[in-house]
Scaffold this active site. Sequence first.
Site, PDB file in Angstrom:
ATOM      1  CD  GLU A   1     -43.604 -34.372 -94.628  1.00  0.00           C
ATOM      2  OE1 GLU A   1     -44.682 -33.776 -94.814  1.00  0.00           O
ATOM      3  OE2 GLU A   1     -42.505 -33.912 -94.981  1.00  0.00           O
TER       4      GLU A   1
ATOM      5  CB  CYS B   1     -40.920 -20.633 -97.460  1.00  0.00           C
ATOM      6  SG  CYS B   1     -41.619 -22.278 -97.420  1.00  0.00           S
TER       7      CYS B   1
ATOM      8  CE  LYS C   1     -47.975 -22.389 -96.548  1.00  0.00           C
ATOM      9  NZ  LYS C   1     -48.197 -23.768 -96.100  1.00  0.00           N
TER      10      LYS C   1
ATOM     11  CD  GLU D   1     -59.015 -29.964 -98.875  1.00  0.00           C
ATOM     12  OE1 GLU D   1     -60.037 -29.475 -99.404  1.00  0.00           O
ATOM     13  OE2 GLU D   1     -57.914 -30.034 -99.465  1.00  0.00           O
TER      14      GLU D   1
ATOM     15  CD  GLU E   1     -47.263 -39.505 -94.586  1.00  0.00           C
ATOM     16  OE1 GLU E   1     -46.947 -38.351 -94.227  1.00  0.00           O
ATOM     17  OE2 GLU E   1     -48.066 -39.742 -95.508  1.00  0.00           O
TER      18      GLU E   1
ATOM     19  CD  GLU F   1     -51.849 -24.934 -96.971  1.00  0.00           C
ATOM     20  OE1 GLU F   1     -51.214 -25.957 -97.209  1.00  0.00           O
ATOM     21  OE2 GLU F   1     -51.424 -24.023 -96.234  1.00  0.00           O
TER      22      GLU F   1
ATOM     23  CB  SER G   1     -46.405 -36.173 -96.710  1.00  0.00           C
ATOM     24  OG  SER G   1     -46.866 -35.995 -95.393  1.00  0.00           O
TER      25      SER G   1
ATOM     26  CB  CYS H   1     -45.102 -27.971 -95.926  1.00  0.00           C
ATOM     27  SG  CYS H   1     -43.587 -28.837 -96.121  1.00  0.00           S
TER      28      CYS H   1
END
Lengths: 395, 593
Positions: free
Chosen positions: B283, B520, B362, B370, B286, B365, B323, B303
């Site tokens: 990142e 988190c 999560k 994908e 990036e 996710e 990102s 994230c």
Amino acid sequence: MDSSTRERRIAEHKKRVNLIFKKCVWDDFLDRALEMSPEDMLEKVKESGLRGRGGAGFPTWLKWKFAREAEADEKYVICNADEGEPGTFKDRAILQEQAGKVLPGMLVCAKVIGAEKGFIYLRGEYAYLLPALSQEVENFNEKIREKGERFSIEIKLGSGAYVCGEETALIESLEGNRGEPRNKPPFPVSEGYLGKPTVVHNVETLVYASIIISEGPECFKSLGTSDSAGAKVFCISGDTDLDEGIYELEMGMTIKEFVELFSDGDIKAVQVGGASGHCVPRKKFADTIIGFEGVPTGGSMVLFNSSRSMYNVLHNYLEFFEEESCGQCTPCRIGCQQLLKGIEAVKSGEKPSEYLDDLVKLAGMMKISAKCGLGQSAANPFISIVEHFREEIMY
Amino acid sequence: MTQKQLRIKINGDTYLMYEGQSVLEACRSAGINIPNLCYLEGVSRRASCGICVVEIEGARTLVRSCVTPIREGIEIFTNTGRVRKARHTNIKLLLANHPRNCLECDKNRQCELQKLSDDLDVRDTSYPKIRKKHYDIDASSPSLTRDHEKCILCARCVEVCSQVQSVDAIEIAERGMEAHVSTFFNKGLDASECVNCGQCLLVCPTGALMAKHETGSVWKAIDEPGRHVVVQAAPAIRAAIGEEFGFEAGMPLTGTLAAALRKMGFDRVFDTQFTADLTIIEEGNELISRIKNKGVLPLITSCSPGWIRFAETFFPKLLPNLSTCKSPQQMFGTLAKTYYAEKMNIDPSKITVVSVMPCTAKKFEARRPEMNSAAEYWRNKGRRLPGGTRDVDSVITTRELADMIRESGIDFARLTGEKFDEPFGISTGAGTIFGATGGVMEAALRTAYAELTGKSLKDLNLKAVRGMGGVREASVDINGLTLKVAVAHGLKNAREVMEQVSKGKSPYHFIEIMTCPGGCIGGGGQPVPATTDVREKRIKAVYSEDESMPLRESHKNPAVIALYDEFLKEPLSGVSHSMLHTEYSRRDLYPGI
């Protein structure tokens, strides 16, 4: 009392007490009102002893004073035309016949508190009044605009929830939210519509305010009692042999006098103040005054004769509340369910009759721990009917 | 300005309290606890439950202490017969419509309604259960379930979803006896705006809102002979797991956590902080690349999966700002079944990847279609993995892990600390602070600074991006470039920042967004209660852990350096792109309708 005597007496009463539905020309009312200072108007309303006509009876002048003293860039006047209390149908008639007196009442209130915007919150089921009322409002807005006044009225339609007659739920609904009562304090006079000071009045209160400003406080104050000054529009239904249901009556009469005027005598109970009001049994007719010192009412008077089952009456009211509670707070939402289920269980023998005592305690708790006036008063018919007609609930 | 003090009386005793306090707060300050079920400090003022009622001298009815402000001379009575009776009555009313099969409930022993009934000595309810309209359990979401039968309509969930997250996936529908919490047209959470953050279930006083459980599949994998089960534990777990075992909030228990995971039977005990470090490298590069090549700015972190779904739903036009880095959890899953499998010579189809996450999103996710790069990797090598292979197989929350530790019979408090396994157990303090709001930003800045100047920051503690402020901003001078950054946590704050980006008025180069308040450590999978105070303590634990680490910059992680040498080649390389990066797509507001 035979019926002709009764008719004569009613006619006499009508002659003496005729403020709201009197046909009168009020062309110069606005001019006269607009010349008056807000202080004068407030003083006149104070002197008249006018109290809110929705049922709760808060002194009108005090509400105005609080809102007037509240500091804010915007303030609002709301005409509560949500008339949802079962057995009440006077505001409909007033708006149909005398809207010309309601709108000036809103203006007067606005002048006193310093509002530039008024709303009429019209009951959803009264949508058919909308075309005529809109026309009336439009003309009124035009007229006061011509006079250089910065005040206008807008009509908003409710969506059929009983709880929206409660002023803070009404404001929520007006703001486009779910109609649920707010926490109080703050009261609407300090934080109401859009958080601004707001006065919410019943239709009838506004008409009397107009009349008091136009004709002076004396015409109002000379009627009624010291606690309950003036007159009030009553909606009479149930076991009455009269066709007409709407009467403007002096405050302070006893239920005995009332029943004698409006029925043939075979009345065992009167439900005063609609579903959320109190049930008065015959034995209490003589010493119960209709007014703030006795049983207050927003206008609904339902008469029950000896053929009526008070179990059915109560069942009907509880079904109403079970459905019309906003569902927000525990005591009202589940309390109403339990009262309904409870009388069914006692009636069917599923629960012993002593269970009614538990339910009366529950109703008492609802009265002191429900969040809004609706939840608190939903217990009223239960407590009074079980107290006076216990056998009818049991057997 | 000093706050005005008011003289008030509580149960006959005089106290000086601050103006603006509610009766409930004032009583609390005086050491008098007032029970309640719907109040949520700073969030909910619904005052619906009717439990916190007290007497006020002169008042006709009881008043709700949670929403009644104190005033000069107010006399409060918290323990009168009327008060006790009203509380009893209201609890009994709630219990009448609430299932009493506590043993079958996931919230058993942590249920506020259960505890309150016990505290107030309510043993039975004389009121019969009344059939309300029946609604099926909403299990449509991959993260949460909603059970109407257990709902007491306190509406905390509704308020959190609206006031804290600005998602408004749920609202009270209908009225009276039919009132219930509903999604849009009651189509279920998965067909709503719900981002799976789970903040609602953290505040649910009963078991009406629960996280989906995956402990069964984890045990099954551990028990299966020949299966190589690797576990990764997110940074925020170590700062909170202790609360499940009687430790004070804010006790970092990294070594104990590793030991417990190993004792439970996982074949390798790894650390998501390893891929957190990796995320920073990717990142960070990036960001540098976007600045150098005039790419889309501000760059926004990716994230937090709740935030991703939020962006896909509410700000689809700004997806190019996100990102492309996968989250550390997903990078880990991919690498475990590719690089690690090859390095250790393990059949990738025999590897099960389990994540322990502080997060309910999560779970969502890991199921995103994908997220199966490993299968893709092997397909390109001519090897087909079994159908349905995911990079991450099971995601359990901190609470589920605690359940499993208890079930294993492990005495957590008595464990001796152990280390995570190599190579994916090696991490730096930069990976640790991912768990707190502002942590990703701080970690990224440490590395970006070093990358661009060739030397480390003088002070690695970038205090400007720390704290609990809803939106925090900072500027860092790096070789003449003033890098402007912002940090937001809680989606309502995120929305504010995004509106600014949307209007083209965002002054920032880089923005960190975390779905949950506190980051988190305040995730929907963490132990309850998760009050602001608890969240702050967990954050403290995260930073103290960071300071105790020998390495505190991601680019110094030797395992990450080895990973690049052996597999990825360099940041943003072709391999990196196919393994560690992903893409996003617009989400219709009401996908099911």
